[in-house]
Design an enzyme around this catalytic site. Sequence first.
Site, PDB file in Angstrom:
ATOM      1  CG  ASN A   1     -36.848   7.220  23.953  1.00 30.38           C
ATOM      2  OD1 ASN A   1     -37.772   6.534  24.385  1.00 30.38           O
ATOM      3  ND2 ASN A   1     -36.271   6.977  22.791  1.00 30.38           N
TER       4      ASN A   1
ATOM      5  CD  GLU B   1     -28.498  13.005  22.909  1.00 29.14           C
ATOM      6  OE1 GLU B   1     -29.473  12.327  22.559  1.00 29.14           O
ATOM      7  OE2 GLU B   1     -27.968  12.883  24.031  1.00 29.14           O
TER       8      GLU B   1
ATOM      9  CB  SER C   1     -34.073   4.850  21.753  1.00 31.51           C
ATOM     10  OG  SER C   1     -32.693   5.071  21.925  1.00 31.51           O
TER      11      SER C   1
ATOM     12  CB  CYS D   1     -30.244   6.425  27.048  1.00 30.75           C
ATOM     13  SG  CYS D   1     -32.023   6.081  27.102  1.00 30.75           S
TER      14      CYS D   1
ATOM     15  CG  HIS E   1     -31.169  11.128  25.190  1.00 33.75           C
ATOM     16  ND1 HIS E   1     -30.447  10.480  24.215  1.00 33.75           N
ATOM     17  CD2 HIS E   1     -32.062  10.227  25.661  1.00 33.75           C
ATOM     18  CE1 HIS E   1     -30.892   9.240  24.092  1.00 33.75           C
ATOM     19  NE2 HIS E   1     -31.866   9.058  24.960  1.00 33.75           N
TER      20      HIS E   1
ATOM     21  CG  PHE F   1     -36.162  -1.652  30.500  1.00 36.84           C
ATOM     22  CD1 PHE F   1     -36.458  -2.859  31.103  1.00 36.84           C
ATOM     23  CD2 PHE F   1     -36.622  -1.416  29.204  1.00 36.84           C
ATOM     24  CE1 PHE F   1     -37.199  -3.824  30.434  1.00 36.84           C
ATOM     25  CE2 PHE F   1     -37.362  -2.374  28.526  1.00 36.84           C
ATOM     26  CZ  PHE F   1     -37.655  -3.583  29.149  1.00 36.84           C
TER      27      PHE F   1
END
Length: 376
Positions: free
Chosen positions: A308, A352, A47, A266, A350, A311
Amino acid sequence: MTQIAKLALEDGTVYTGKSFGATGEIDGEVVFNTSMTGYQEILTDPSYCGQIVTMTYPEIGNYGVNEDDVESGQPFLSGFIVRENSRIASNFRSQESLDEYLKRHNIIALEDIDTRSLVRHIRSVGAMKGVLSTEDLDDASLVEKAKNSQGLVGRDLVKEVIPAEAREWTEPLNEWARLPAESFEPQDSKHVVALDFGMKWNIARHLAELGCKVTILPGTATSDEVMALNPDGVFLSNGPGDPEPVEYAIKTISELVGKVPIFGICLGHQLLSLACGAKTFKLKFGHRGANQPVMNLDSERVEITAQNHGFAVEEETIPDDLEITHRNLNDNTIAGVRHKTHPAFSVQYHPEASSGPHDSRYLFQQFYDSMAGAPA
């Protein structure tokens, strides 16, 4: 011998420090991450493609680098900036130093600048295009290069990070990623097709840990290619940059909604929202760190999350068939949505972790339950 390096921003601001890692010159969007640990996961998160990442924690590299904590096969960011690169890597799992790792992967890094000043500047002005160089040390030249660099808006970065071909994923969470008292009961195997737009490997590990069969497809796959695999559910991964130019993925997702349970993280959250008719916008300086508070509107509980992204989904454009499920408590932006009639949901953060908090791991079970027929 210490080598001078410079960071120049498009607004004319220039920082002078010392080089470590590789040498050369690169451009990218200059952003910051507020995590205290997890620099290896940040380096290997696709990313960050197209970005020069500044760490706010003052000393980075103190526990070294190992082969287990990577989130992809290589670093994807453009450059790396820290206040101080630790000369000592002290951890029983360390296999090489941060400096050695960056040199091996040809990543240019900068230290010995006032990262507090840089971060405050980005927060005030916004994320900007920049150039990091150990070669051209002329301020005016570097600023002009920063102004003329490509930037992220309108650019499809997904095609720069997606895998070349499909693969099966079988690796579960490693022992360092499990919670101390965590145990997983065997469940009926569900087949998840993961569309990889720049996916962190720990997402696939979580799905495998649940007992799922995981097939990873490049993010350019069509809906026919996905459905030909007869999936029980489709996962939409994270990835870099502006979601709106990724039109092929938006088309695929729009054709999958209603056919199979969907879970997005995300960029996957943004793409699902776009596929349902919403729009996205660029945040001033983004959300990047392992300490972002999010409110779950269903439970009214606050989750500390790893994030992270630069936008977000524009609230005014949310269609009637989507409902907001989570909000970022720092700026009230949308952090999660759910389809009202089909088993499809997504979050902007996220769950995870890797690295980061574990508050949101329940979302993987929620996805599994939706594949098993329970409401999302």
